[in-house]
Motif scaffolding. Structure first.
Motif, mmCIF file in Angstrom:
data_model
loop_
_atom_site.group_PDB
_atom_site.id
_atom_site.type_symbol
_atom_site.label_atom_id
_atom_site.label_comp_id
_atom_site.label_asym_id
_atom_site.label_seq_id
_atom_site.Cartn_x
_atom_site.Cartn_y
_atom_site.Cartn_z
ATOM 1 N N PRO A 67 32.711 27.926 23.342
ATOM 2 C CA PRO A 67 34.165 28.035 23.244
ATOM 3 C C PRO A 67 34.900 27.416 24.430
ATOM 4 N N GLN A 68 34.167 27.098 25.504
ATOM 5 C CA GLN A 68 34.792 26.438 26.660
ATOM 6 C C GLN A 68 35.011 24.945 26.393
ATOM 7 N N LYS A 69 34.242 24.398 25.445
ATOM 8 C CA LYS A 69 34.337 22.962 25.151
ATOM 9 C C LYS A 69 35.281 22.646 23.999
ATOM 10 N N SER A 70 35.340 23.549 22.999
ATOM 11 C CA SER A 70 36.210 23.291 21.848
ATOM 12 C C SER A 70 36.439 24.581 21.072
ATOM 13 N N SER A 71 37.372 24.513 20.132
ATOM 14 C CA SER A 71 37.596 25.643 19.230
ATOM 15 C C SER A 71 36.557 25.578 18.118
ATOM 16 N N VAL A 72 36.396 26.672 17.389
ATOM 17 C CA VAL A 72 35.484 26.696 16.246
ATOM 18 C C VAL A 72 35.910 25.639 15.234
ATOM 19 N N TYR A 77 34.856 20.752 12.247
ATOM 20 C CA TYR A 77 35.395 19.501 11.714
ATOM 21 C C TYR A 77 34.636 18.298 12.275
ATOM 22 N N ARG A 78 34.216 18.392 13.521
ATOM 23 C CA ARG A 78 33.445 17.300 14.116
ATOM 24 C C ARG A 78 32.088 17.177 13.414
ATOM 25 N N ILE A 79 31.450 18.307 13.165
ATOM 26 C CA ILE A 79 30.178 18.282 12.436
ATOM 27 C C ILE A 79 30.393 17.675 11.049
ATOM 28 N N ALA A 80 31.455 18.112 10.369
ATOM 29 C CA ALA A 80 31.743 17.602 9.020
ATOM 30 C C ALA A 80 31.981 16.089 9.046
ATOM 31 N N ARG A 81 32.751 15.641 9.996
ATOM 32 C CA ARG A 81 33.041 14.214 10.100
ATOM 33 C C ARG A 81 31.755 13.427 10.336
ATOM 34 N N ASN A 82 30.915 13.917 11.238
ATOM 35 C CA ASN A 82 29.661 13.226 11.518
ATOM 36 C C ASN A 82 28.742 13.211 10.299
#
Length: 188
Positions: A67-72, A77-82
């Motif tokens: 949670p320090q690097k990004s929101s859930v 969404y990043r996983i989905a995009r990849n």
């Protein structure tokens, strides 16, 4: 929910394999991920498949979320995009990354939530319209899909003007109640 509350649910999945927390995450994010992926150009079936895969990744690798690097939301969404990029490359499509500046900005969560809500309302409304009695459905179609006035409808159908108005009013009352009962609009 806040970002911290979503992060707490992911932590529960990571540390306790909490199925209830996962179900809440799944129910909230899957429709949004599907809408996002469709906006990126995936067909409905591919969007569903990738969304399922993303959620399985969350289940298996929740401990990797920071949670320090990004929101859930950003993480999923990043996983989905990849995964979308991987699927497009695997299928050897003439792929262009929709995140490319040529495609403009990607919608934020509120826009995606709104798109999902609109889609759900439209589906419920279409179903509700099909459930109208035939005599009401015919008049609603003439009034709204053919843009006829009540007088024109009365002339075309041979019904008295008062009957046309009453049936249309009854149809809208029935539609409103159906939409209220299915949680699409608030009761007035």
């Amino acid at each position: 929910m806040t970002h911290a509350e979503w992060a707490s649910l992911v932590k529960s999945v990571a540390e306790q394999r909490d199925r209830d927390a996962f179900a809440r995450l799944f129910d909230h994010f899957v429709p949004r991920l599907e809408a996002y992926l469709q906006r990126l150009g995936a067909d409905k079936a591919t969007a569903e498949e990738i969304s399922q895969d993303v959620m399985m990744t969350l289940w298996r690798k929740a401990q990797l979320f920071d949670p320090q690097k990004s929101s859930v939301t950003t993480w999923l969404y990043r996983i989905a995009r990849n995964r979308r990029i991987d699927a497009a490359r695997r299928d050897r499509l003439d792929y262009r990354d929709p995140m490319d500046a040529a495609f403009g900005d990607v919608a934020d969560d509120r826009e995606l939530d709104s798109a999902v809500d609109v889609q759900r309302r439209e589906e419920v409304l279409r179903t509700a319209i099909k459930e109208l009695p035939e005599e009401q459905l015919t008049l609603v179609r003439l009034a709204f899909f053919e843009s006829l006035s009540h007088s024109s409808i009365a002339a075309r159908t041979g019904l008295p003007l008062g009957t046309v108005k009453s049936r249309i009013r009854l149809a809208f009352t029935r539609l409103r109640r159906t939409l209220e009962s299915r949680g699409v609009v608030e009761a007035t």
